[in-house]
Design a protein around this motif. Structure first.
Motif, PDB file in Angstrom:
ATOM      1  N   GLU A 173       0.853  -1.203   0.000  1.00 18.16           N
ATOM      2  CA  GLU A 173       0.000   0.000   0.000  1.00 18.16           C
ATOM      3  C   GLU A 173       0.876   1.236   0.000  1.00 18.16           C
ATOM      4  N   PRO A 174       0.390   2.353  -0.550  1.00 18.65           N
ATOM      5  CA  PRO A 174      -0.941   2.604  -1.112  1.00 18.65           C
ATOM      6  C   PRO A 174      -1.020   2.263  -2.606  1.00 18.65           C
TER       7      PRO A 174
ATOM      8  N   GLU B 187       2.473   1.851 -11.321  1.00 20.18           N
ATOM      9  CA  GLU B 187       1.825   2.256 -10.060  1.00 20.18           C
ATOM     10  C   GLU B 187       2.363   1.418  -8.900  1.00 20.18           C
ATOM     11  N   PHE B 188       2.549   0.127  -9.153  1.00 23.09           N
ATOM     12  CA  PHE B 188       3.053  -0.765  -8.100  1.00 23.09           C
ATOM     13  C   PHE B 188       4.467  -0.335  -7.683  1.00 23.09           C
ATOM     14  N   LEU B 189       5.320  -0.061  -8.666  1.00 26.96           N
ATOM     15  CA  LEU B 189       6.700   0.353  -8.347  1.00 26.96           C
ATOM     16  C   LEU B 189       6.695   1.699  -7.621  1.00 26.96           C
ATOM     17  N   GLY B 190       5.793   2.592  -8.028  1.00 29.01           N
ATOM     18  CA  GLY B 190       5.667   3.890  -7.351  1.00 29.01           C
ATOM     19  C   GLY B 190       5.234   3.711  -5.897  1.00 29.01           C
TER      20      GLY B 190
ATOM     21  N   LEU C  55       5.868   1.071  -4.009  1.00 25.68           N
ATOM     22  CA  LEU C  55       7.021   0.556  -3.248  1.00 25.68           C
ATOM     23  C   LEU C  55       8.016   1.669  -2.923  1.00 25.68           C
ATOM     24  N   ALA C  56       8.126   2.640  -3.830  1.00 25.91           N
ATOM     25  CA  ALA C  56       9.155   3.682  -3.688  1.00 25.91           C
ATOM     26  C   ALA C  56       8.717   4.836  -2.787  1.00 25.91           C
ATOM     27  N   CYS C  57       7.424   4.924  -2.475  1.00 26.90           N
ATOM     28  CA  CYS C  57       6.953   6.134  -1.788  1.00 26.90           C
ATOM     29  C   CYS C  57       7.213   6.067  -0.281  1.00 26.90           C
ATOM     30  N   ALA C  58       7.281   7.255   0.321  1.00 30.39           N
ATOM     31  CA  ALA C  58       7.632   7.350   1.748  1.00 30.39           C
ATOM     32  C   ALA C  58       6.619   6.606   2.618  1.00 30.39           C
ATOM     33  N   GLY C  59       5.343   6.608   2.208  1.00 31.01           N
ATOM     34  CA  GLY C  59       4.307   5.982   3.033  1.00 31.01           C
ATOM     35  C   GLY C  59       4.090   4.510   2.743  1.00 31.01           C
ATOM     36  N   HIS C  60       5.005   3.897   1.975  1.00 24.25           N
ATOM     37  CA  HIS C  60       4.795   2.489   1.615  1.00 24.25           C
ATOM     38  C   HIS C  60       4.739   1.593   2.847  1.00 24.25           C
ATOM     39  N   ARG C  61       3.802   0.634   2.827  1.00 26.82           N
ATOM     40  CA  ARG C  61       3.791  -0.430   3.830  1.00 26.82           C
ATOM     41  C   ARG C  61       3.312  -1.724   3.182  1.00 26.82           C
TER      42      ARG C  61
END
Ligand SMILES: C[S@@+](CC[C@H](N)C(=O)[O-])C[C@H]1O[C@@H](n2cnc3c(N)ncnc32)[C@H](O)[C@@H]1O
Length: 259
Positions: free
Chosen positions: A134-135, A225-228, A230-236
């Motif tokens: 997510e997200p 979108e999936f790779l984005g 994984l890369a984002c600060a809020g990934h969990r």
């Protein structure tokens, strides 16, 4: 990068030390490594004094495993779906990140357990909810969920095998001794993924030709979108890696538990 190189790279991201620490004593043990890939885990068994018989259906991966020239290890080309008689009796069954390829795992376990001595052990490690990150937007989540359902219905792969390991083992004549829930630097982690982890996920998407067909014109959008995510600060991750360690009792349990 070849599949073998991808597998070798993943080795450092997996929680192997926690799993090997939880296994029964290994010196002098004979271990059947089911879906051994490039032999990374066989090397760990050999280093701990065990003898390993690695089985895999992919000759390219087996070539890499044999090239290690491990002491006390042999690698055989074999399709585990054919329930082969391997002509061996072993002390332990090891199956890491391969159980999901066997959606009817109790049937596979019954065939594999024929090679296990009474009282022998089994250690099964598997991801649960590979795409559980997510997200992600609802359309992408819905497409990935539909793909997982399609893979299960076709008997190709169970994306939710991790949570079922315990139940399947208990239904198949094993007493579960331990269940570990493990962090994994590629599959189950929080925060933004490192560049090499993102690269590994891109490579995984590129290998998933059936997902490409299933998503059709949406494939590139879903992948990016999936790779984005994984890369984002809020990934969990909601994905989990589970390991179940069990002993063969010989008698399937009357009432199997769900995790
Ligand atoms: C995700 S890899 C895991 C490799 C290794 N056990 C690990 O933990 O890194 C799954 C492995 O299972 C093998 N495999 C999948 N289906 C198989 C089958 N029907 N018979 C034999 N090997 C199979 C694949 O070739 C691959 O090497």
């Amino acid at each position: 990068m070849s599949l073998a190189d991808d597998y070798k790279r993943q080795f450092g991201w997996r929680p192997w030390p926690s799993i090997f620490d939880a296994l029964p004593s290994l010196p002098e043990q004979i271990v059947l490594d089911l879906g051994c890939g490039v032999g990374d885990q066989a090397a760990e068994f050999a280093a701990r004094g065990a003898r390993v018989i690695g089985i895999d259906a992919n000759e390219e991966l087996l070539r890499q495993a044999r090239a290690r020239r491990l002491p006390n290890a042999e690698f055989r080309l074999c399709d585990l779906r054919a329930s082969p008689d391997l002509g061996v009796v072993v002390d332990g069954l090891w199956c890491s990140f391969t159980a999901s390829y066997f959606p009817d795992l109790p049937a596979a376990l019954a065939a594999w357990a024929k090679h296990l001595r009474p009282g022998g052990w089994a250690a099964l490690t598997e991801i649960d909810d590979l795409f559980g990150h997510e997200p992600l937007g609802s359309p992408t989540k819905a497409l990935l969920d539909a793909y997982a359902r399609d893979a299960l219905a076709a008997g190709r792969y169970d994306f939710f095998m991790g949570r079922k390991l315990r139940n399947h083992l208990e239904r198949s004549g094993f007493a579960v001794l331990k269940t570990l829930t493990l962090e994994d630097q590629e599959l189950a982690f929080a925060g933004p993924a490192r560049a090499e982890v993102l690269d590994a996920w891109r490579s995984r998407f590129d290998r998933m030709q059936l997902l490409r067909v299933f998503c059709g014109p949406n494939f590139e959008r879903v992948r990016e979108e999936f790779l984005g995510c994984l890369a984002c600060a809020g990934h969990r991750s909601t994905a989990e890696v589970y390991c179940c360690i069990a002993a063969k009792t010989g008698a399937p349990a009357a009432g199997a538990r769900t995790r």
